[in-house]
Motif scaffolding. Structure first.
Motif, mmCIF file in Angstrom:
data_model
loop_
_atom_site.group_PDB
_atom_site.id
_atom_site.type_symbol
_atom_site.label_atom_id
_atom_site.label_comp_id
_atom_site.label_asym_id
_atom_site.label_seq_id
_atom_site.Cartn_x
_atom_site.Cartn_y
_atom_site.Cartn_z
ATOM 1 N N TRP A 109 0.836 -1.206 0.000
ATOM 2 C CA TRP A 109 0.000 0.000 0.000
ATOM 3 C C TRP A 109 0.866 1.250 0.000
ATOM 4 O O TRP A 109 0.604 2.201 -0.730
ATOM 5 C CB TRP A 109 -0.912 -0.003 1.216
ATOM 6 N N ALA A 111 4.162 6.019 -5.199
ATOM 7 C CA ALA A 111 4.475 5.987 -6.631
ATOM 8 C C ALA A 111 3.984 7.242 -7.338
ATOM 9 O O ALA A 111 4.623 7.730 -8.278
ATOM 10 C CB ALA A 111 3.870 4.740 -7.275
ATOM 11 N N SER A 112 2.865 7.801 -6.914
ATOM 12 C CA SER A 112 2.296 8.974 -7.581
ATOM 13 C C SER A 112 2.736 10.288 -6.936
ATOM 14 O O SER A 112 2.304 11.355 -7.366
ATOM 15 C CB SER A 112 0.766 8.878 -7.548
ATOM 16 N N SER A 144 3.966 1.602 -1.079
ATOM 17 C CA SER A 144 4.610 1.756 -2.391
ATOM 18 C C SER A 144 3.649 2.344 -3.416
ATOM 19 O O SER A 144 4.029 3.197 -4.221
ATOM 20 C CB SER A 144 5.145 0.406 -2.881
ATOM 21 N N GLU A 145 2.389 1.890 -3.398
ATOM 22 C CA GLU A 145 1.382 2.431 -4.312
ATOM 23 C C GLU A 145 1.139 3.915 -4.050
ATOM 24 O O GLU A 145 1.034 4.711 -4.986
ATOM 25 C CB GLU A 145 0.064 1.670 -4.169
ATOM 26 N N GLN A 146 1.036 4.289 -2.791
ATOM 27 C CA GLN A 146 0.797 5.687 -2.432
ATOM 28 C C GLN A 146 1.971 6.578 -2.827
ATOM 29 O O GLN A 146 1.785 7.688 -3.316
ATOM 30 C CB GLN A 146 0.542 5.830 -0.927
ATOM 31 N N SER A 148 10.141 3.442 0.812
ATOM 32 C CA SER A 148 9.619 2.126 0.517
ATOM 33 C C SER A 148 10.434 1.075 1.259
ATOM 34 O O SER A 148 11.646 1.168 1.374
ATOM 35 C CB SER A 148 9.693 1.864 -0.983
#
Length: 121
Positions: free
Chosen positions: A101, A107-108, A103-105, A118
């Motif tokens: 989660w 990334a943008s 890493s997804e947050q 990360s």
């Protein structure tokens, strides 16, 4: 019947002829600072700012051997660590879902705005 006699006031620092704020006069009395030794500010008034620059005379400590005190404290701490049982508890947790989660947050987001670094290598 209640006594109406006035109680003696605490000894205030001596008046030095300088202009002194009430808060500074009170603080000087509390810290036992001689107001005659305080340099007034640019406006000619002794305030809390001027008192902050004065180091209060520390009362000398007599009869205390700090080296022996340190040795006694160190010996007591070593003894307690040696003789008193200590227990250490640890737990293992699976944080792979949280790391994904995060890493997804991130990334943008630009680097300065990222939540945490990360955890994935």
């Amino acid at each position: 019947m209640a006594s109406t006699a006035a109680r003696p006031a605490e000894a205030a620092p001596a008046f030095t002829g300088e202009r002194i704020t009430p808060a500074a006069r009170s603080e000087a009395g509390r810290r036992k600072i001689d107001l005659g030794s305080v340099i007034p500010g640019p406006d000619g008034v002794i305030g809390l700012r001027e008192l902050a620059q004065v180091k209060a005379e520390a009362a000398p400590v007599k009869g205390v051997n700090f080296e022996e005190m340190r040795k006694a404290i160190a010996a007591a701490m070593a003894r307690s660590k040696r003789e008193i049982p200590h227990y250490y508890v640890s737990s293992l947790m699976d944080l792979s879902v949280m790391a994904g989660w995060l890493s997804e947050q991130n990334a943008s987001r630009p680097v300065p705005k990222r939540l945490l670094r990360s955890f994935r290598s």
